[in-house]
Design an enzyme around this catalytic site. Structure first.
Site, short mmCIF file in Angstrom:
data_model
loop_
_atom_site.label_atom_id
_atom_site.label_comp_id
_atom_site.label_asym_id
_atom_site.label_seq_id
_atom_site.Cartn_x
_atom_site.Cartn_y
_atom_site.Cartn_z
N ARG A 232 0.79 -1.23 0.27
CA ARG A 232 0.21 -0.07 -0.49
C ARG A 232 0.79 1.45 -0.21
O ARG A 232 1.79 0.88 0.78
CB ARG A 232 -0.80 0.08 1.38
N HIS B 219 2.51 -8.43 2.66
CA HIS B 219 1.02 -8.51 2.47
C HIS B 219 0.52 -7.39 1.88
O HIS B 219 1.31 -6.07 2.03
CB HIS B 219 0.71 -8.08 4.23
N CYS B 220 -0.87 -6.73 1.66
CA CYS B 220 -1.00 -5.30 1.86
C CYS B 220 -2.26 -5.02 3.02
O CYS B 220 -1.38 -4.29 4.09
CB CYS B 220 -1.87 -5.40 0.28
N SER B 221 -3.50 -4.93 1.92
CA SER B 221 -4.69 -4.86 3.68
C SER B 221 -5.47 -6.04 4.39
O SER B 221 -4.62 -6.94 5.06
CB SER B 221 -6.36 -4.25 3.09
N THR C 260 -1.58 -8.72 -2.99
CA THR C 260 -0.39 -9.48 -2.62
C THR C 260 -0.34 -10.93 -3.47
O THR C 260 0.45 -10.73 -3.63
CB THR C 260 -1.44 -10.12 -0.95
#
Length: 630
Positions: A318, A414-416, A422
């Site tokens: 992000r 990872h993202c959210s 991801t």
């Protein structure tokens, strides 16, 4: 057949790429079929007509329709009524009708078969009967998790590489959106996993997705940690990550975090910045290096890596601002004071809303390709930012691949929620690292593993059940019969990024302070919207691909959906994430065509069948849903 107001219309003109042909339009429960016979061609030597030409057909499946516009005959013009379709595979067609009533009936039929199904079980996959040789192939057996882990060197019988296969999620009760089998460090018990999962969004804790065959370095993936404004931490999560980053030293004592220099997150990270790089620039040619690595892995003496300087990396896909803003709702990104055995890089990849708007701008640039063969405006395509987003994703995948292959380091992505950006980064980096994934079989396994097994919101992102917002009527007469027809609507594609940020802030605050609010619209999705994953929104009782449809599929022509299973597409949840992955793969294929066993046509067919709903592969959001709906 209650939804079909009219099943056949003769003397319909198809306008496509500036050319017109006349034929017959058929409406079936799952397809629009336009049939026409091309004029006979002339034999050049004698000028006589050649043999009789065969009729041609254009098939358009309903879920692939992005927008449908009915343009009625204007009183001041002599243009016929028409229906213009924009499809998700960039097919743009226009059907012209001499009779306005037939045009209305066709429009209403398309809308009914597209928007009013209410359940996934009524899609084409549940009535499709494959023919030979496709009938003899069971697509569900293409991917086997244990077989793939064994190929990577992880199994009960092979020598310990520092990893084991955990059965903690075999019933999907531990993490509903994760696969049944999880590869985790051998030094970590299931009890530690249980505690560590409480610190990650949706219990998607760090687990293995790829193990490098030469240096035993790993690519792991997870969701964001639940840091919050109070700066929460989890000793179990830190222990898990330390064990993951120590697996390449399985024969050595574990790394002591205090014995290594303090790592800091990159100062170059920004909301729109590029990923940070701590990699030497004088690296060998990638293709030469790949050939050397393949030859080394075939050596019976085993690979040896000398002088490796590990720089383990936590990749947050992000933008920095987005990650920090998530702390206000109890989430966020790792505090690197607690993970001193690694560094962190923000990639600045935008969320699902930005990607959706970017593709909509591309489509708007191409919108007149059904009536003209004039090429699109290059400046408008550039302003869409689509290629800029593709570049950002590819840069992130390159950083991960180089970190693993050249720096001999471990990477956590990872993202959210760990199922959009991801999945893109994980799959693309493996595509660069492992030649197996560039074969036909390997690419299928890669998609099955990193997209289907680890979970991606295909049902939500692809919008299989469509939306009435994507249908509109132009030149609707005032005082006309509007009871039987759709009220005029329009699709807004030009929302600014600042507008989305403001909207997301208000929705996040509303969802945070109103704990009792169960409305899905009151939360912001985590990859742009902090939205709780609604398990009840997923239909049940279905089969897909080459398997026979369930008994419930026999009722697929019913016009009234079951209230318990009624579902519609929420436009704000749609986004071309998997489409973007295929486009990024195409960019790699264009640059290195000899390194792939498949070509552009394979990727285009995969994109088509993502939306065609002819097979059940992409109909659900995770492995658990596919198993439960069998």
């Amino acid at each position: 057949m209650e939804r079909t107001r009219i099943a056949r219309v003769d003397e319909v003109k198809l306008v496509r790429r500036g050319e017109q042909v006349e034929g017959t339009l058929h409406l079936t429960p799952h397809h629009l079929i336009f049939c026409h016979t091309p004029p006979p061609s002339l034999d050049e030597p004698n000028g006589h007509t050649s043999h009789k030409t065969k009729p041609r057909e254009l098939w358009i499946t309903y879920p692939i329709i992005q927008t449908c516009t009915l343009r009625l005959t204007h009183p001041a013009s002599h243009l016929p009524s028409s229906i213009r379709l924009r499809c998700r595979d960039f097919t743009f067609v226009c059907f012209c009708f001499a009779d306005e009533k037939k045009a209305r009936d066709v429009y209403d039929s398309i809308k009914a078969w597209t928007c009013k199904l209410g359940r996934v079980e009524k899609l084409y996959a549940f009535t499709y009967q494959p023919q030979s040789p496709e009938k003899e192939i069971n697509g569900w057996n293409m991917y086997d998790a244990r077989r793939e882990w064994k190929r990577l060197g992880i199994s009960e019988k092979d020598p310990d590489k520092g990893w084991r296969i955990s059965n903690i999620n075999t019933d999907y009760g531990f993490s509903p959106t994760y696969p049944a089998l999880l590869a985790v460090p051998s030094a970590i018990s299931d009890n530690t996993l249980n505690y560590a999962s409480r610190y990650r969004s949706r219990a998607r804790l760090p687990v293995l997705t790829y193990l490098h065959p030469v240096n035993n370095c790993s690519i792991t993936r997870s969701s964001q940690p639940l840091v919050g404004v109070r700066g929460n931490r989890s000793i179990q999560d830190e222990k898990l990550l330390l064990a993951i980053f120590s697996t390449s030293h399985s024969n050595q004592p574990p790394i002591n975090p205090s014995s290594r220099p303090r790592s800091r997150q990159s100062p170059q990270s920004s909301s729109s910045g590029s990923p940070t790089r701590d990699i030497p620039q004088d690296v060998p040619d990638p293709e030469t290096l790949e050939d050397q690595m393949i030859s080394r892995t075939s050596n019976d003496d085993g690979p040896r890596v000398y002088g490796a300087q590990q720089h383990n990396l936590i990749v947050d896909a992000r933008p920095t601002v987005n990650a920090l803003a998530m702390q206000a709702v109890g989430m966020g990104s790792e505090n690197m004071d607690n993970y001193r055995f690694a560094t962190k890089a923000y990639l600045g990849i935008d969320n699902i809303h930005v990607m959706r708007d970017s593709l909509n701008k591309v489509v708007d640039t191409l919108k007149d390709s059904d009536v003209t063969n004039i090429p699109p405006n290059r400046e408008s395509l550039m302003k869409s930012g689509w290629l800029k987003h593709i570049t950002g994703v590819l840069d992130g995948a390159s950083l991960i691949a180089r970190q693993v292959a050249l720096q001999h380091s471990h990477v956590l992505i990872h993202c959210s929620d760990g199922w959009d950006r991801t999945s893109q980064l994980s799959a693309l980096s493996q595509l660069c690292l492992d030649p197996y994934y560039r074969t036909l079989e390997g690419f299928v396994v890669l998609v099955e593993k990193d997209w289907l097994s680890f979970g991606h919101m295909f049902n939500h992102r692809s919008g299989f059940l469509s939306s009435e917002k994507w249908f509109s009527i132009e030149n609707e007469r005032i005082g006309g019969n509007s009871d039987n027809h759709t009220q005029r609507t329009s699709l807004s594609n030009s929302s600014s990024g600042a507008g989305h940020a403001l909207e997301n802030a208000f929705l996040s605050a509303k969802g945070f302070f109103n704990k009792d609010n169960t409305s899905r619209e009151s939360f912001v999705d985590s990859d742009g919207e902090l939205q709780p994953y609604d398990q009840s929104s997923s239909p049940s009782n279905t089969r897909s691909n080459n398997r026979k449809p369930s008994n419930n599929a026999k009722d697929s022509s019913s016009s009234t959906p079951d209230p318990k299973h009624a579902a519609t597409t929420k436009v704000k949840e749609t986004s071309p994430i998997f489409h973007q992955f295929l486009d990024a793969t195409y960019q790699l294929l264009s640059q290195h065509p000899t390194r792939f066993e498949f070509n552009e046509r394979f990727l285009r067919r995969l994109l088509y069948h993502l939306y065609s709903c002819q097979y059940g592969t992409f109909l659900y959001n995770n492995e658990r849903e596919r198993v439960e709906n069998n």
